[in-house]
Design an enzyme around this catalytic site. Sequence first.
Site, mmCIF file in Angstrom:
data_model
loop_
_atom_site.group_PDB
_atom_site.id
_atom_site.type_symbol
_atom_site.label_atom_id
_atom_site.label_comp_id
_atom_site.label_asym_id
_atom_site.label_seq_id
_atom_site.Cartn_x
_atom_site.Cartn_y
_atom_site.Cartn_z
ATOM 1 N N GLU A 246 -5.733 -90.179 88.013
ATOM 2 C CA GLU A 246 -5.374 -91.551 88.383
ATOM 3 C C GLU A 246 -3.868 -91.769 88.237
ATOM 4 O O GLU A 246 -3.153 -90.947 87.678
ATOM 5 C CB GLU A 246 -6.111 -92.546 87.473
ATOM 6 N N ASN B 228 -5.444 -101.905 84.610
ATOM 7 C CA ASN B 228 -5.858 -100.818 85.495
ATOM 8 C C ASN B 228 -4.747 -100.270 86.369
ATOM 9 O O ASN B 228 -4.475 -99.088 86.370
ATOM 10 C CB ASN B 228 -7.027 -101.305 86.356
ATOM 11 N N GLU C 211 -14.241 -93.787 79.972
ATOM 12 C CA GLU C 211 -12.800 -94.006 80.116
ATOM 13 C C GLU C 211 -12.224 -94.738 78.913
ATOM 14 O O GLU C 211 -11.226 -95.447 79.021
ATOM 15 C CB GLU C 211 -12.512 -94.791 81.397
ATOM 16 N N ASN D 119 -8.560 -104.150 91.434
ATOM 17 C CA ASN D 119 -8.236 -102.751 91.157
ATOM 18 C C ASN D 119 -6.811 -102.456 91.619
ATOM 19 O O ASN D 119 -5.867 -102.944 91.049
ATOM 20 C CB ASN D 119 -9.286 -101.854 91.832
ATOM 21 N N ASP E 241 -9.768 -97.838 96.148
ATOM 22 C CA ASP E 241 -9.333 -97.764 94.755
ATOM 23 C C ASP E 241 -7.848 -98.106 94.707
ATOM 24 O O ASP E 241 -7.472 -99.252 94.903
ATOM 25 C CB ASP E 241 -9.624 -96.369 94.195
#
Length: 363
Positions: free
Chosen positions: A71, A159, A183, A216, A267
Site C-alpha cells: 500500500e 488510510n 491490519e 478510502n 482503492d
Amino acid sequence: MNPTRRHLIAGAGASLIAPALPGRAEAQAFPFRPNQRYPDPAVQILDPSFARYRIYSSTLEQVATGMRWAEGPVYFPEGGYLLCSDVPNNRIMKYDERDGSFTVFRAPANFANGNTRDRQGRLITCEHSVTRRVTRTEGDGAITVLADGFEGKRLNAPNDVVVRSDGSIWFTDPLFGINGEWEGDRAKPEQGTTHVFRIAPDGTLAAVISDIVNPNGLAFSPDESKLYVVEWKGTPNRSIWSYPVRPDGSVGTRTKLVDATDQGALDGFRVDRDGNLWCGWGSNGALREEPETIDGRAVYPLKGRPEDLDGVKVFNPEGKAIGFIRLPERCANLAFGGPKRNRLYMASSHSLYALFVEAHGAV
C-alpha cells in the site's frame, strides 16, 4: 525509547525479497516474467484517447516482491527511491531505483498505510492502527504527530493522505485498521462516523466530508479545484466522488465521477497532469447468488473473474474508462515516480510493479 521517534532501518542486505519480521512467516514470492512482445499486451486501450499515454517499447516490470499487502507508495526524487507500506507485516519498505535494492525502511511502523510528501519533501504517513494517527517524519528522523484525535475522541484508522499546494494535509479516516486483526489491532471506533479531514497549515483539524461510508483513496485535480474521494462501501458499487474545493478549504456539493459497475474494487489512485485518474483495481469480493459445483462441492464463486479485474484502470476527467493495465495481482495504490515522474509504480498485493508511460504525475 522516546515514543515520538521511530528507528529508520535502511539496509541490512539489499535483497529483492525483503526479510520477514522476526517470528513471522516469510510472505510468498511470486515468479514474474516480463512480456517479450512490444507493445506490451498488458496495456489495454479502452478508448483511442489512451493510445497517447502508452509507450510502444515499454513493458511491465516487477521490481520487488515478498510483501503481504502492499500500500501507500510515495516517490522521493531527491534520493531516487520509493517507499511503500507492507501493512500486515507492520513495516515500510524502500525500493532504490539506483541499485534495485528492496529493504526495510521502518519497522515497526504502526501499521502504516497511506504515505505522501509535503511541500518540503518530508514523509507524511497514515498510521492505520494501534496509534491511529497522521505523522510527519522530520529531516533528522524525529516523528511529529499531526493528528490523532478529533473533538476529544481518537481517530478511526487513517488510510490515505494528500497534500495541497497551500500546505494543508487531507486524509481519509475509515474503519479498516480497527475492524480486525489483519491490519493492526481490533478496536471500538470512537468517532460517530467516517470523515475526510483537513489539517490546515496552522495545524487546525477539521472534518470537511462526513457523508461517505469508509472513504478510502483521495486526490486533487491538477488545478486543485476538485477533490476526488473513493467511497469504499458505496451503494450499489464502489465509487469516486468529486467535490468542488472552496477558497476557504471547505468543499461543495458532490457529484459521482466513477461508478465501479464491473465488480471492481476501487482503492487508491493518482491524477496525471492531464487530469486522468489512474486507479488501483481488483475484485470487490462479491459472491454470486447461486453456488457452482467445483470438485464435487457446492462453492459460491466470486462475481466476475479476479484475473480479469486485477490491475490499474484509467479514467479521463469526465469519468470515462480509457485504459487498463493488467497485473498478475490486485493493485491497491500507485504513484508516479522516476526523475521525469513518468514511471508508474503500482503497489499490488505482494509486489511492486513499474511501467514507463507517456503521462506525468500532477504533483
